[in-house]
Design an enzyme around this catalytic site. Sequence first.
Site, PDB file in Angstrom:
ATOM      1  N   LYS A   1       0.841  -1.210   0.000  1.00 60.97           N
ATOM      2  CA  LYS A   1       0.000   0.000   0.000  1.00 60.97           C
ATOM      3  C   LYS A   1       0.872   1.255   0.000  1.00 60.97           C
ATOM      4  CE  LYS A   1      -3.333   2.856   0.468  1.00 60.97           C
ATOM      5  NZ  LYS A   1      -4.216   3.176  -0.644  1.00 60.97           N
TER       6      LYS A   1
ATOM      7  N   CYS B   1      -4.415  10.743   2.007  1.00 65.02           N
ATOM      8  CA  CYS B   1      -3.526   9.579   1.874  1.00 65.02           C
ATOM      9  C   CYS B   1      -2.083   9.914   1.519  1.00 65.02           C
ATOM     10  CB  CYS B   1      -4.103   8.606   0.854  1.00 65.02           C
ATOM     11  SG  CYS B   1      -5.629   7.858   1.443  1.00 65.02           S
TER      12      CYS B   1
HETATM   13  P1  NAD Z   1     -12.060   8.821   7.931  1.00 66.27           P
HETATM   14  O1  NAD Z   1     -11.384   9.766   8.851  1.00 66.27           O
HETATM   15  O2  NAD Z   1     -12.983   9.312   6.894  1.00 66.27           O
HETATM   16  O3  NAD Z   1     -12.850   7.729   8.793  1.00 66.27           O
HETATM   17  C1  NAD Z   1     -12.348   7.094   9.926  1.00 66.27           C
HETATM   18  C2  NAD Z   1     -13.514   6.781  10.841  1.00 66.27           C
HETATM   19  O4  NAD Z   1     -13.036   5.995  11.942  1.00 66.27           O
HETATM   20  C3  NAD Z   1     -14.181   8.013  11.464  1.00 66.27           C
HETATM   21  O5  NAD Z   1     -15.569   8.000  11.168  1.00 66.27           O
HETATM   22  C4  NAD Z   1     -13.905   7.875  12.948  1.00 66.27           C
HETATM   23  O6  NAD Z   1     -14.948   8.387  13.756  1.00 66.27           O
HETATM   24  C5  NAD Z   1     -13.766   6.368  13.091  1.00 66.27           C
HETATM   25  N1  NAD Z   1     -13.051   5.952  14.298  1.00 66.27           N
HETATM   26  C6  NAD Z   1     -11.933   6.493  14.834  1.00 66.27           C
HETATM   27  N2  NAD Z   1     -11.573   5.825  15.937  1.00 66.27           N
HETATM   28  C7  NAD Z   1     -12.467   4.824  16.103  1.00 66.27           C
HETATM   29  C8  NAD Z   1     -12.617   3.789  17.067  1.00 66.27           C
HETATM   30  N3  NAD Z   1     -11.766   3.646  18.075  1.00 66.27           N
HETATM   31  N4  NAD Z   1     -13.666   2.935  16.924  1.00 66.27           N
HETATM   32  C9  NAD Z   1     -14.548   3.089  15.891  1.00 66.27           C
HETATM   33  N5  NAD Z   1     -14.440   4.055  14.961  1.00 66.27           N
HETATM   34  C10 NAD Z   1     -13.417   4.906  15.074  1.00 66.27           C
HETATM   35  O7  NAD Z   1     -10.869   7.973   7.283  1.00 66.27           O
HETATM   36  P2  NAD Z   1     -10.835   7.270   5.839  1.00 66.27           P
HETATM   37  O8  NAD Z   1     -10.514   8.273   4.810  1.00 66.27           O
HETATM   38  O9  NAD Z   1     -12.016   6.377   5.678  1.00 66.27           O
HETATM   39  O10 NAD Z   1      -9.530   6.365   6.025  1.00 66.27           O
HETATM   40  C11 NAD Z   1      -9.517   5.238   6.886  1.00 66.27           C
HETATM   41  C12 NAD Z   1      -8.223   4.477   6.647  1.00 66.27           C
HETATM   42  O11 NAD Z   1      -8.193   4.007   5.297  1.00 66.27           O
HETATM   43  C13 NAD Z   1      -6.961   5.318   6.815  1.00 66.27           C
HETATM   44  O12 NAD Z   1      -5.946   4.500   7.336  1.00 66.27           O
HETATM   45  C14 NAD Z   1      -6.615   5.728   5.406  1.00 66.27           C
HETATM   46  O13 NAD Z   1      -5.253   5.968   5.229  1.00 66.27           O
HETATM   47  C15 NAD Z   1      -7.036   4.496   4.623  1.00 66.27           C
HETATM   48  N6  NAD Z   1      -7.382   4.750   3.227  1.00 66.27           N
HETATM   49  C16 NAD Z   1      -8.122   5.845   2.892  1.00 66.27           C
HETATM   50  C17 NAD Z   1      -8.465   6.058   1.557  1.00 66.27           C
HETATM   51  C18 NAD Z   1      -9.257   7.259   1.160  1.00 66.27           C
HETATM   52  O14 NAD Z   1      -9.325   7.531  -0.052  1.00 66.27           O
HETATM   53  N7  NAD Z   1      -9.866   7.994   2.072  1.00 66.27           N
HETATM   54  C19 NAD Z   1      -8.058   5.144   0.580  1.00 66.27           C
HETATM   55  C20 NAD Z   1      -7.332   4.022   0.960  1.00 66.27           C
HETATM   56  C21 NAD Z   1      -7.001   3.833   2.300  1.00 66.27           C
END
Ligand code: NAD
Length: 433
Positions: free
Chosen positions: A205, A261
């Site tokens: 990744k 990201c």
């Molecule tokens: P985001 O911030 O939109 O969502 C994360 C969610 O997790 C939030 O709603 C938050 O309230 C929740 N959360 C935090 N702590 C928690 C806990 N202890 N228990 C339950 N829920 C909890 O983040 P995202 O953009 O969806 O990214 C999530 C992961 O995926 C990251 O590691 C990111 O790097 C990865 N990622 C993101 C993308 C993207 O395009 N956004 C693409 C690939 C990978």
Amino acid sequence: MKLAVIGTGYVGLVAGAGFADFGNDVHCVDVDESKIARLSRGEVPIYEPGLDALIASNAKAGRLTFSTDVAAAVRGAEVVIIAVGTPPAADGSADLSAVFAVAETIGKNMNGYKVVVTKSTVPVGTADRIQQIIGRVTKEPFGVASNPEFLKEGAAIEDFMKPDRVVIGSNDARALEVLRRLYSAFVRTNDRIHAMDARSAELTKYAANAMLATRISFMNDLAVLSEKLGADIERVRKAVGADPRIGPKFLFPGVGFGGSCFPKDISALIHTAEGVGHELAVVRAAEEVNKRQKQLLGDKIRRHFDGALEGRTVAVWGLAFKPQTDDIREAPALVLIDMLLEAGAKVRAHDPAAMDNVRALVGDRVTFTETMYQATEGADALALVTEWHEYRQPDFNRIKGLMRTPALFDGRNVWDPKDLRSLGFKYTGIGRP
Ligand code: NAD
């Protein structure tokens, strides 16, 4: 299969709805009560094309449910998917506190064999640490796997439903088998599953994001050079990208990359490498170039007005870090707005989806306008930062009539300099005469 998805952000929601659409029972949970309340009412808290319809149909069919009860979600699932945020810590590493907190809750609620999957982007070695955290609090059997997500915001549903690759990494054969079954529906036409050990999956990744970020920074660096040499980076880009070994994607010069990201992931990768005594020189350079590039448009505007921005009005089109999303994390527009306000300029901004998010950050220091044309009223300059479709071919005659002085700063090289100059605009792009 019965799935729990923990974290209902961009990734968790898309994955949860996508898995449900293939017939799985998916329970999505989050600690954010207001988010869950909205989702339970049928509202979608983020802007992602197609997501509301996908959530609505699967929720209606009873396959997709939402709550804040992480413990119950874990107990009811065979596969528990961790999709919480991994934001940057102060030292540039990934902050894994949410991932580890979730791992602990999973451990405490084990009731039979489960596969615990990290979909969040996590540094190499995290699967091992999750294994230890869960193992400390339960005697139940479980497998830990890494399943990094490659979706792009703005095209997330398409990417998730028709992935060009699915990476699954585990040292537990049973966990790999469960994930193969889960993903079989997504890769029916062509088996694009890459099964490997957990560390390789975690590194894949970061390698993918670092490669894409490097391509962008490489072209941004060349764009600056191109400008100094009197060449046109747009011609260079097209001809370079015509080589099939290089390809045309991710070669667009612009205002630097943002988003949730690339910036945080390359910083975390550099940090990981340092931890084992390796300097990732190429990735570090990509990061440096990007920091410089995010200042470029602001510098050009400042230079255009001989450093005197006090009392000037600048219209900014596009605030999201890219089109088709409301995500403003690390968005180049925020850097530009800060530079302009600091220099004493007034900012009038427009974005089709991200204005509420920016308003929550900067309040009334910026004027947000209902239409893109209103932003240009009385403006001394118009800066295009995010190339939403509607900004590509606007009515420039109308804009000229609305602006005080007709200066255009095209941060994405989407407008035609010749046409605009013949209309009487002063045009400045990135790396082109
Ligand atoms: P985001 O911030 O939109 O969502 C994360 C969610 O997790 C939030 O709603 C938050 O309230 C929740 N959360 C935090 N702590 C928690 C806990 N202890 N228990 C339950 N829920 C909890 O983040 P995202 O953009 O969806 O990214 C999530 C992961 O995926 C990251 O590691 C990111 O790097 C990865 N990622 C993101 C993308 C993207 O395009 N956004 C693409 C690939 C990978």
